[in-house]
Write an enzyme that holds these catalytic residues in place. Structure first.
Site, PDB file in Angstrom:
ATOM      1  N   SER A  93       0.834  -1.194   0.000  1.00 22.92           N
ATOM      2  CA  SER A  93       0.000   0.000   0.000  1.00 22.92           C
ATOM      3  C   SER A  93       0.880   1.260   0.000  1.00 22.92           C
ATOM      4  O   SER A  93       1.690   1.436  -0.908  1.00 22.92           O
ATOM      5  CB  SER A  93      -0.962  -0.040   1.189  1.00 22.92           C
ATOM      6  OG  SER A  93      -1.978   0.919   1.052  1.00 22.92           O
ATOM      7  N   ASP A 219      -9.879  -5.667  -4.142  1.00 21.20           N
ATOM      8  CA  ASP A 219      -9.360  -4.468  -3.483  1.00 21.20           C
ATOM      9  C   ASP A 219     -10.230  -3.252  -3.809  1.00 21.20           C
ATOM     10  O   ASP A 219     -10.517  -2.970  -4.971  1.00 21.20           O
ATOM     11  CB  ASP A 219      -7.924  -4.227  -3.974  1.00 21.20           C
ATOM     12  CG  ASP A 219      -7.150  -3.244  -3.119  1.00 21.20           C
ATOM     13  OD1 ASP A 219      -7.774  -2.476  -2.363  1.00 21.20           O
ATOM     14  OD2 ASP A 219      -5.908  -3.234  -3.225  1.00 21.20           O
ATOM     15  N   HIS A 249      -7.449  -5.716  -0.024  1.00 21.42           N
ATOM     16  CA  HIS A 249      -6.257  -4.867   0.035  1.00 21.42           C
ATOM     17  C   HIS A 249      -5.099  -5.500   0.807  1.00 21.42           C
ATOM     18  O   HIS A 249      -3.997  -4.961   0.797  1.00 21.42           O
ATOM     19  CB  HIS A 249      -6.625  -3.520   0.669  1.00 21.42           C
ATOM     20  CG  HIS A 249      -5.599  -2.451   0.472  1.00 21.42           C
ATOM     21  ND1 HIS A 249      -5.209  -2.007  -0.771  1.00 21.42           N
ATOM     22  CD2 HIS A 249      -4.864  -1.730   1.380  1.00 21.42           C
ATOM     23  CE1 HIS A 249      -4.300  -1.060  -0.641  1.00 21.42           C
ATOM     24  NE2 HIS A 249      -4.060  -0.877   0.644  1.00 21.42           N
TER      25      HIS A 249
END
Length: 270
Positions: A93, A219, A249
């Site tokens: 991320s 996601d 995610h």
């Protein structure tokens, strides 16, 4: 072997190993404890290095850490203290932003780059770049200014959104977050600003290290349209993308064994 100073808190999980080093960078709001579910299965293959980004976990926060480039430099300085050989670098991320920038700034040090559920530009950009809507991040910034703990809880829920194991993943992330001190509010604010403002799309075709992108099909923060946009920025034939069909995610929490198998096989082929 823990290493902590006012800049970066870092841990080498198997310091005596002569295996290649793998550095893991966490995402917004979390800390290096997020990698605990993976470490025991990675240490047979790598000298695993985890760290807390500035202001997160046990890493200190300074005013100059608000600058993305300064934080990137400090990450590299910390890693350089514990490994002198080229290393594999994986970022999840927001950590993927730092990993990508590090690979661009220090290509001879990076043996291979892995991004997990990440994008070089997280915010939607007209006319053809899908991403998080600016108003969504703006609402997080507003809530952060009033109740940062509630903001963290909300973000954990968003990260798990779409996962078939959402409740379990939120519970896991909450428990791992509690392994370390709470993040510094200024670090949280800086992180939201980086997610809103950092744009590394121009760097993607210029990356020299081989690149593995790992995505979650479900996601909501880096959805499939955004994943396709990332792929369009790349031209290197040595690049590889893998999508985990049951993941949102955090594919390393949802499909842990498959992700580790994919990561190890790719790194061993370098």
């Amino acid at each position: 072997m823990p290493l902590s100073n006012k800049k970066i808190s870092l841990h080498v999980h198997n310091p005596e190993s002569d295996a290649p080093a793998l550095v893991l960078l966490h995402g917004w709001g979390l800390n290096q404890a997020i990698w605990i579910p993976l470490v025991s299965n990675l240490t047979p293959h790598f000298r695993v290095i985890t760290l807390d980004l500035p202001g997160f976990g046990e890493s200190g926060w300074r005013a100059d850490h608000a600058h993305f480039d300064h934080t990137t430099t400090d990450i590299m300085a910390a890693v350089s203290q514990v490994t002198s050989q080229p290393f594999f670098l994986a970022g999840w991320s927001m950590g993927g932003l730092f990993a990508t920038h590090l690979a661009r700034q220090y290509p001879t040090y990076i043996r291979g780059l892995v991004t997990i559920a990440s994008s070089p530009c997280f915010v939607e950009q007209a006319p053809d770049w899908p991403g998080i809507k600016e108003e969504t991040l703006a609402s997080f910034r507003y809530q952060l200014s009033t109740d940062f703990r509630k903001t963290l809880e909300r973000f954990l829920a968003v990260q798990a959104l779409g996962s078939p194991r959402a409740r379990e993943e939120i519970k896991t992330m909450r428990a791992l977050l509690a392994e370390k001190p709470e993040p510094h509010p200024q670090a949280l604010a800086a992180g939201l600003r980086w997610l809103a403002e950092v744009d590394l799309r121009a760097e993607m075709p210029l990356l020299e290290p081989p690149l593995l992108r790992l995505y979650g099909r479900l996601d909501s923060l880096v959805p499939q349209r955004a994943q396709a946009a990332v792929e369009r920025t790349l031209t290197n034939q040595d690049d590889t993308a893998v999508t985990f069909t049951q993941s949102a995610h955090a594919p390393f929490l949802t499909e842990t064994e498959l992700l580790i198998e994919t990561l190890v096989a790719w790194c061993e082929s370098r």
